[in-house]
Design a protein around this motif. Structure first.
Motif, short mmCIF file in Angstrom:
data_model
loop_
_atom_site.label_atom_id
_atom_site.label_comp_id
_atom_site.label_asym_id
_atom_site.label_seq_id
_atom_site.Cartn_x
_atom_site.Cartn_y
_atom_site.Cartn_z
N GLU A 77 0.91 -1.19 0.13
CA GLU A 77 0.03 -0.02 -0.23
C GLU A 77 0.77 1.26 -0.17
N TYR A 132 1.22 3.39 -3.12
CA TYR A 132 0.13 4.27 -3.80
C TYR A 132 0.82 5.82 -3.28
N HIS A 146 -7.11 7.21 -4.11
CA HIS A 146 -6.07 6.84 -3.18
C HIS A 146 -4.67 7.02 -3.20
#
Length: 479
Positions: free
Chosen positions: A158, A161, A370
């Motif tokens: 993650e 990102y 995101h």
């Protein structure tokens, strides 16, 4: 591609240290372009399209990064409809700054395009048809969803990102070398990098990275020939300072306000802390707040759309998330996003396009929220100078009705390169009609406007933009 050319390309790719027998066997087995793709990569059907695809299409993933931080970049490759053995390969880097390459594929330069529909949000499925002005009429087109997290691309971590220009260019070069490893028959074709808008930050940096790696004694050598950009981001100050004089010359603000801005801002309209300048700039933003920044003559669908009054530097597409079906701006304002999601964010669409399941790659979003993206390369002048000094070809073209990145900003920036004008400002023609104006510079730089077009010229005047690009990529030094 001839057998001799395939063998030479394979030998160059394999390197001098490879066993001769192995190289020969490998090269003799390489089929013509469009055939030597990874197993299962060929696309047989495209979502929403009926009939045979106009050329061979392929899709899949290239993994970049390292063992602990793998990023899986989705690509779509449409082979040239003209002469795949000899035609250039063009990689399209989408703007946004973080939006899917399918934006360009279905709305401007790809072999397929969306059919118009005004009832899509109710019950219709989007339909796709052939684009007569596709770049695949002259080149093989490679699209990539970049950075990871955009479109079908995803990361195992993650933290990936959160990214920036520098990290993205590293991934893009890594992507290219691995992609050419799987499509070796295209390694000897002329190679161009292309983009629009925010891609102006990425295209010259990636181009320089390719040239620097090519100059190393070992490793893959990409047959780089040049790059093209439309309404490009090139320098933060120049881009943002161009809004005021452009708005004045296009009749969007009064003479009185313009003179007040000139007097109080002293040529620096953006990021000026002088109280009187800031006051006049507030008046400026009030006068243009209803203007479509991407095309000043069109309704404000793609920019702001009544969602926010903030003046932002680039349109990331994120405002679509806030649109409701009762928008007073009409269905045409949000149809594009709904249509793309209906095509790509379905189980069947993913299967046809060889994309991972949503459980793995996440929901398909053209410009996902995101992604936390930072622009860390603020001016591109050094990169352009480094590349053009070596004689590589550059085509800069602008829709002359874009306020987002005005053509006048590109012209102002070009002056700072201090290159001699080989051809002064002059009209260029399509079918005996003026299609825009052009300037030719030394060191193989060509600039042109597309008369009447907006921020992405191919979206507004596809025929004229197609003609200009074909003339340039086929070797013309002027339009």
């Amino acid at each position: 591609m001839s057998r001799r050319r395939r063998i030479l390309a394979c030998v160059e790719f394999a390197g001098a240290g490879a066993p001769l027998l192995l190289v020969v066997l490998l090269c003799l087995c390489v089929p013509p372009p469009g055939c030597a793709a990874p197993a299962g990569a060929e696309v047989a059907e495209f979502p929403g399209f009926q009939g045979e695809l106009p050329s061979k299409h392929y899709a899949g993933y290239i993994t970049v990064g390292h063992e602990q931080r793998k990023r899986h970049l989705y690509y779509y490759f449409a082979v040239s409809e003209r002469n795949p053995s000899l035609d250039p390969v063009v990689i399209w880097i989408n703007g946004g700054p973080a939006c899917s390459g399918f934006s360009a594929f279905l709305h401007s330069i790809g072999p397929l395009k969306m059919e118009d529909s005004k009832q899509l949000h109710i019950n219709e499925d989007p339909q796709v048809t052939v684009n007569p002005y596709s770049w695949t009429k002259m080149a093989s087109l490679l699209l990539v969803d970049s950075p990871a997290g955009v479109g079908y691309s995803y990361s195992d971590n993650e933290d990936d990102y959160v990214t920036n220009d520098t990290s993205r260019v590293v991934d893009l070069y890594d992507f290219l070398t691995k992609w050419f490893t799987e499509y070796t028959e295209f390694l000897s074709n002329p190679f161009y990098v292309a983009g629009c808008s925010y891609s102006g930050v990425l295209v010259p940096v990636l181009s320089q990275e390719i040239l620097e790696r090519n100059e190393e004694s070992s490793g893959m050598k990409i047959n780089f020939k040049g790059y093209s950009l439309c309404n490009p981001a090139v320098d933060v100050d120049i881009e943002n300072n161009a809004h005021v004089p452009y708005a004045f010359r296009m009749g969007l603000i009064s003479d009185e306000l313009f003179q007040n801005l000139v007097t109080t801002c002293n040529g620096k309209y953006w990021n000026n802390s002088t109280p009187t300048c800031r006051g006049n700039m507030e008046q400026f933003y009030m006068q243009i707040k209803g203007i479509n920044m991407e095309h000043i003559l069109c309704p404000p669908c793609r920019y702001k759309m009544g969602i926010t009054k903030e003046f932002v530097e680039y349109d990331s597409g994120q405002m679509f998330e806030s649109l409701s079906k009762t928008s007073t701006h009409g269905l045409e304002c949000h149809e594009q996003e709904l249509a793309l999601e209906k095509l790509f964010d379905t189980k069947l669409g993913r299967e046809k396009l060889h994309a991972k399941k949503a459980e793995i790659s996440g929901a398909w979003k053209r410009c996902p929220r995101h992604i936390q993206y930072t622009r860390d390369i603020l001016t591109l002048t050094e990169y352009h100078l480094n590349i053009t000094a070596k004689g590589y070809r550059v085509f800069l073209y602008s829709g002359d009705h874009s306020l987002l990145v005005p053509f006048s900003a590109t012209m102002e920036w070009l002056k700072k390169l201090n290159y001699k004008e080989i051809e002064k400002w002059h009209p260029w023609f399509v079918e005996n009609q003026i299609a825009g104006y052009s300037i030719g510079y030394e060191n193989n730089i060509l600039f042109a406007t597309i008369k009447g077009a907006g921020h992405v010229p191919s979206d507004y005047l596809p025929f004229e933009a197609f003609v200009a690009y074909q003339r340039w990529i086929d070797g013309a030094g002027s339009l």
